[in-house]
Design a protein around this motif. Sequence first.
Motif: not given
Length: 375
Positions: A204-212
């Motif tokens: 989730e953390n990595e996904g948010m970094r990329r999505w943001l």
Amino acid sequence: MIKSRLRDSLVLLLAALLTGCSNAGYYAQAIGGHFAVMRAATPIARLMSDPASDPRLKSKLHEVQAIRDFASRNLALPDNGSYRAYADLGRPYVVWNVFAAPELSLKARNWCLLMVGCVSYRGYYDQRDAEALAAELREQGYDTYVAGVPAYSTLGYFDDPVLNTFLRFGTPEVARIVFHELAHQVVFVNDDSLFNESFATALENEGMRRWLASNAAPGQRAIFETQRLRKAGFAALMHAYRDRFRALYDTDRADGAGPTVAQRDAKAALFAALRSDYAELKASWDGYAGYDAFFGDDLNNAKLASLALYNELVPAFEALLARLDYDLPQFYRSVSQLAALDKDARRQALTRLMPAADETRQAQGSVALGAAEVR
């Protein structure tokens, strides 16, 4: 495939009921509650094409569709029917989880269930049922905590819908939840909640970094960064105090003896110190009070244990991801290899990653702990 999984799941659940399982009542509410959620779901594509649909809902669902596509296209998460339908349940949470821990311990009580093995909580679709169990456990001497949960994963056995219970939090939070819950469909190990939740939180953390980085407006990124820093500060505070509580509970315990007045006083003093340090931390947050409810009168061991479930091994998974140069398919393969180990070997392997993980935590912080905030 989904229908086959559904049939197999129902056979197992019904078998438990028909053989007089002591958990029959619990399984009955779980089956009924989940199918009520599924019946309430409508395909997002149908809602988007319906002229009668609320324009504001359509706008939100359009963003959800983009998030869902991003999850599979950019994060290599399963491309299936999950989060492609929407259900308004008419309540703020989909389930309420009950956590319990002994009066002088942070070791959460476990419940063993079909399909998922043993977990550190028990979930109910009706808040009154959750509160009733918590009351029973308190009578048995446990510290208890009832937490509203906006989303859960059926691990791919069903096509989990988007729910009003988390759509209301806004687009970044929807993205966080979708990434987290889809991660459970990639790797899930029976009887190891800490492993499962820490892996999903790291993804989730990595996904948010990329999505943001690629989707969010500058204002959204700034808001989320502020939230991330607050959560990182909160996580560090709770991590430090969990160590202090463990040290307290591991000393001066006579075998078979009940809690003493001195032990209870020491526990109360440590919780008072925790509240004081939280107040100091909060003073740097420009009046943000999202964690105030967590520090209410019911602050206890069960609350502390519930946070450890999601965060304790996150730095190890983040260190592993960094070691693999953030290659997500390779990360999933490596996590699957860890999942194939026995529990002790799995924990040892992750513990060996923790020294490097400390640097990762300092550099990135944690975007977990959302459940502790007031929404």
